[in-house]
Design a protein around this motif. Structure first.
Motif, PDB file in Angstrom:
ATOM      1  N   THR A  63       0.844  -1.190   0.000  1.00 19.83           N
ATOM      2  CA  THR A  63       0.000   0.000   0.000  1.00 19.83           C
ATOM      3  C   THR A  63       0.882   1.243   0.000  1.00 19.83           C
ATOM      4  O   THR A  63       2.013   1.204   0.482  1.00 19.83           O
ATOM      5  CB  THR A  63      -0.947   0.032   1.215  1.00 19.83           C
ATOM      6  N   SER A 143      -3.787   0.028  -9.177  1.00 19.05           N
ATOM      7  CA  SER A 143      -4.977  -0.626  -8.648  1.00 19.05           C
ATOM      8  C   SER A 143      -5.896  -0.934  -9.822  1.00 19.05           C
ATOM      9  O   SER A 143      -5.918  -0.215 -10.812  1.00 19.05           O
ATOM     10  CB  SER A 143      -5.680   0.260  -7.615  1.00 19.05           C
ATOM     11  N   LYS A 145      -9.847  -1.756 -10.998  1.00 21.04           N
ATOM     12  CA  LYS A 145     -11.237  -1.582 -10.580  1.00 21.04           C
ATOM     13  C   LYS A 145     -12.143  -2.329 -11.547  1.00 21.04           C
ATOM     14  O   LYS A 145     -11.856  -2.442 -12.734  1.00 21.04           O
ATOM     15  CB  LYS A 145     -11.596  -0.108 -10.526  1.00 21.04           C
ATOM     16  N   ASN A 153     -12.741  -1.923  -6.034  1.00 19.76           N
ATOM     17  CA  ASN A 153     -11.386  -2.430  -6.237  1.00 19.76           C
ATOM     18  C   ASN A 153     -11.414  -3.933  -6.475  1.00 19.76           C
ATOM     19  O   ASN A 153     -12.126  -4.676  -5.796  1.00 19.76           O
ATOM     20  CB  ASN A 153     -10.507  -2.139  -5.024  1.00 19.76           C
ATOM     21  N   SER A 156      -6.700  -8.921  -5.767  1.00 19.59           N
ATOM     22  CA  SER A 156      -5.728  -9.726  -6.494  1.00 19.59           C
ATOM     23  C   SER A 156      -5.924 -11.212  -6.234  1.00 19.59           C
ATOM     24  O   SER A 156      -6.103 -11.639  -5.096  1.00 19.59           O
ATOM     25  CB  SER A 156      -4.315  -9.315  -6.082  1.00 19.59           C
TER      26      SER A 156
END
Length: 191
Positions: A63, A143, A145, A153, A156
């Protein structure tokens, strides 16, 4: 010499008869037998951006946000009280900081953090849980979407039938850099 293994807590009476038929008695109170490690405490995590909570942090993922961590459950033992502590090891420099369950910590610096929660019962048995937090504010973050830029989101590794929309961001306040260009690749670096 004779031995006896106490299997559980309680009062034990030992009688000894010697060769002259004398009887001796010993009373021993056993209160701390616990052969099982306690259930280890667990950790909670939140992502913060500019001092505002924006949701849960998914442990083990990268992150570009600050990560606030706290002990969400101190763990338990069926037979005794427990003491729970946690330590954060910064893999970049190997430093270790130790905290109690009352302490909360916000991780802000880029790095990988190895966090171990230790729960110890009165007999000294230990249960542990280990977590990884990865903060990377120095590179662009990709990221994905669902369907478009406003979609939820994508997580993964999960299955989806949706089209995925890629969004690349970079924290200019941390890196001092801007995003000039980007290109997607299925499985290799292009540049």
């Amino acid at each position: 010499e004779k031995t006896y293994e106490a299997e559980e807590n309680g009062t034990y009476y030992f009688y000894v008869i010697d060769s002259d038929s004398n009887i001796k008695k010993a009373v021993i109170e056993v209160t701390n037998i616990d052969k099982n490690a306690p259930t280890a405490g667990t950790m909670g995590t939140k992502e913060y951006e500019n001092g505002t909570e924006i949701g849960d942090y998914l442990l083990g993922t990268s992150t570009d946000k600050d990560v606030y961590i706290f002990v969400s459950d101190i763990g338990s033992d069926a037979e005794s009280e427990v003491t729970t502590t946690y330590e954060i090891k910064t893999l970049k420099d190997g430093s270790i900081n130790r905290y109690t369950t009352e302490d909360t910590v916000t991780l802000r610096e880029t790095g990988t953090y190895d966090i171990t929660i230790k729960t110890i019962d009165q007999a000294g048995n230990e249960g542990t849980n280990q977590y990884i937090v990865i903060i990377d504010k120095e590179v662009p973050i990709l990221s994905l979407k669902h369907n478009d830029a406003l979609g939820a989101n994508y997580v993964s590794g999960t299955w989806t039938k949706d089209n995925l929309y890629g969004e690349v961001t970079i924290d200019t306040s941390v890196t001092g850099k801007t995003l000039e260009k980007y290109q997607y690749s299925y499985n290799e670096v292009i540049w």
